[in-house]
Design an enzyme around this catalytic site. Sequence first.
Site, mmCIF file in Angstrom:
data_model
loop_
_atom_site.group_PDB
_atom_site.id
_atom_site.type_symbol
_atom_site.label_atom_id
_atom_site.label_comp_id
_atom_site.label_asym_id
_atom_site.label_seq_id
_atom_site.Cartn_x
_atom_site.Cartn_y
_atom_site.Cartn_z
ATOM 1 N N LYS A 151 -2.365 38.413 -40.468
ATOM 2 C CA LYS A 151 -2.471 38.239 -39.010
ATOM 3 C C LYS A 151 -1.117 38.413 -38.338
ATOM 4 O O LYS A 151 -1.047 38.887 -37.198
ATOM 5 C CB LYS A 151 -3.083 36.878 -38.674
ATOM 6 C CG LYS A 151 -4.565 36.804 -39.000
ATOM 7 C CD LYS A 151 -5.250 35.625 -38.342
ATOM 8 C CE LYS A 151 -6.757 35.716 -38.559
ATOM 9 N NZ LYS A 151 -7.489 34.586 -37.995
ATOM 10 N N LYS B 122 -12.281 42.919 -44.627
ATOM 11 C CA LYS B 122 -13.364 41.980 -44.327
ATOM 12 C C LYS B 122 -13.825 42.109 -42.870
ATOM 13 O O LYS B 122 -13.034 42.466 -41.999
ATOM 14 C CB LYS B 122 -12.943 40.551 -44.667
ATOM 15 C CG LYS B 122 -12.350 39.760 -43.559
ATOM 16 C CD LYS B 122 -12.249 38.285 -43.914
ATOM 17 C CE LYS B 122 -11.743 37.492 -42.711
ATOM 18 N NZ LYS B 122 -12.703 37.279 -41.658
ATOM 19 N N LYS C 294 -14.014 38.519 -36.603
ATOM 20 C CA LYS C 294 -14.184 38.402 -35.152
ATOM 21 C C LYS C 294 -13.050 39.095 -34.429
ATOM 22 O O LYS C 294 -13.211 39.638 -33.352
ATOM 23 C CB LYS C 294 -14.163 36.925 -34.753
ATOM 24 C CG LYS C 294 -15.463 36.210 -34.962
ATOM 25 C CD LYS C 294 -15.367 34.794 -34.408
ATOM 26 C CE LYS C 294 -15.269 33.767 -35.506
ATOM 27 N NZ LYS C 294 -13.951 33.196 -35.705
HETATM 28 P P1 ATP Z 1 -10.833 35.639 -37.126
HETATM 29 O O1 ATP Z 1 -10.780 37.123 -37.283
HETATM 30 O O2 ATP Z 1 -10.553 35.158 -35.724
HETATM 31 O O3 ATP Z 1 -10.032 34.897 -38.177
HETATM 32 P P2 ATP Z 1 -13.193 35.298 -38.689
HETATM 33 O O4 ATP Z 1 -14.263 36.300 -38.527
HETATM 34 O O5 ATP Z 1 -12.317 35.404 -39.885
HETATM 35 O O6 ATP Z 1 -12.362 35.255 -37.338
HETATM 36 P P3 ATP Z 1 -13.206 32.406 -38.872
HETATM 37 O O7 ATP Z 1 -13.556 31.551 -37.707
HETATM 38 O O8 ATP Z 1 -11.770 32.575 -39.212
HETATM 39 O O9 ATP Z 1 -13.885 33.851 -38.672
HETATM 40 O O10 ATP Z 1 -13.960 31.869 -40.168
HETATM 41 C C1 ATP Z 1 -15.135 31.056 -40.094
HETATM 42 C C2 ATP Z 1 -15.824 31.029 -41.440
HETATM 43 O O11 ATP Z 1 -16.402 32.312 -41.722
HETATM 44 C C3 ATP Z 1 -14.881 30.728 -42.616
HETATM 45 O O12 ATP Z 1 -15.580 29.919 -43.545
HETATM 46 C C4 ATP Z 1 -14.611 32.086 -43.205
HETATM 47 O O13 ATP Z 1 -14.273 32.010 -44.579
HETATM 48 C C5 ATP Z 1 -15.960 32.768 -43.006
HETATM 49 N N1 ATP Z 1 -15.825 34.222 -42.919
HETATM 50 C C6 ATP Z 1 -15.090 34.911 -42.014
HETATM 51 N N2 ATP Z 1 -15.212 36.225 -42.225
HETATM 52 C C7 ATP Z 1 -16.036 36.374 -43.283
HETATM 53 C C8 ATP Z 1 -16.550 37.512 -43.981
HETATM 54 N N3 ATP Z 1 -16.229 38.736 -43.612
HETATM 55 N N4 ATP Z 1 -17.378 37.304 -45.036
HETATM 56 C C9 ATP Z 1 -17.718 36.046 -45.406
HETATM 57 N N5 ATP Z 1 -17.267 34.933 -44.803
HETATM 58 C C10 ATP Z 1 -16.433 35.079 -43.738
HETATM 59 MG MG MG Z 2 -10.651 34.092 -40.053
#
Ligand code: ATP
Ligand code: MG
Length: 335
Positions: free
Chosen positions: A113, A198, A201
């Site tokens: 990040k 991955k 968001k």
């Molecule tokens: P950001 O990009 O803002 O970090 P994010 O999509 O990674 O957002 P988070 O809020 O950081 O989402 O994570 C929330 C939950 O979703 C955590 O348990 C994280 O491990 C899970 N998670 C996030 N992305 C994935 C993915 N691609 N596959 C499986 N689990 C995920």
């Molecule tokens: Mg995340």
Amino acid sequence: MTKQRVLSGVQPTGNLHLGNYLGAIRNWVEGQSQYDNFFCVVDLHAITVPHNPKTLAADTLNIAALYLACGIDLEHSTIFVQSHVSAHSELAWLLNCITPLNWLQDMIQFKEKAVKQGQNVGVGLLDYPVLMAADILLYNADKVPVGEDQKQHIELTRDIVDRFNHQFGQGQVVLKSPDPLILAAGARVMSLTDGTKKMSKSDPSDLSRINLLDPPDLIQTKIKKCKTDPVKGLIFGDPARPECNNLLTLYQLMSGQTKEAVAAECAEMGWGQFKPLLTETAIAHLKPIQDKYHEIINDQGYLESVLRDGKEKAAAIANQTLLKTKQALGFSLSL
Ligand code: ATP
Ligand code: MG
């Protein structure tokens, strides 16, 4: 016998997507009757990257509504907003002072990040895992259901616990060590536009993910445009075909079939046949979640009452742990 405690959360940095759902929230929902669960919307984490103050509050409510829409049941689970319980920030500060800087500099999420932020990396981004440790430890959580990307942060939490108890516990366990709970399938859902990254968001391209609230025509467009390969016959587990493995896994999880059944069904298929099948499956799988979400978000009074109750229950537990931690650190608490 008392139930083990579960704690987890999602940051309101954007729309929930299939990765959040299949990797984390599905896991919360499936296990919830076995545990005493606390699920928070981690808004303090959302400001570790540049955020929009005009949308933070609404994004926070939307995520809480999606927890309910995905099947979080208030009979087994407490839903609350992280910033409503000030003990999270306070414990994070206390833990900061015993966490070595180089532990945080080694975190993969920070490195990834930080690169994206260029010159604009806030201290909060480096400190993110300490706040996450505070979130978990305040509730004496036994288990933390997360996606694979968060495993390293839970290992760090365990290291912080060992260090704290060793330095300040005087032979007692003040803070409790948590275990990650990571599913075998869906723990790392990949981007639709790059099967080696991955789904996130915060990915600037909305085409890289399917959001839980995407309408059917948008789901169709995203799957139509998603990256594939020129090979006919779809198989799991070929490292040279990451997109193929990812899309088959999405189909498996949303259709509720076994991996073997999907492997057999898709062994001879081409993308032209598979993509409409995946589209139809995703639309059907998300429809009940979307219907329920719209019901809940249109009843703000109900949603606010859920979060008020959640705050009260969460704060009662969190404040006890904070007190215990301050006592162990030697703070004057009598005045
Ligand atoms: P950001 O990009 O803002 O970090 P994010 O999509 O990674 O957002 P988070 O809020 O950081 O989402 O994570 C929330 C939950 O979703 C955590 O348990 C994280 O491990 C899970 N998670 C996030 N992305 C994935 C993915 N691609 N596959 C499986 N689990 C995920
Ligand atoms: Mg995340």
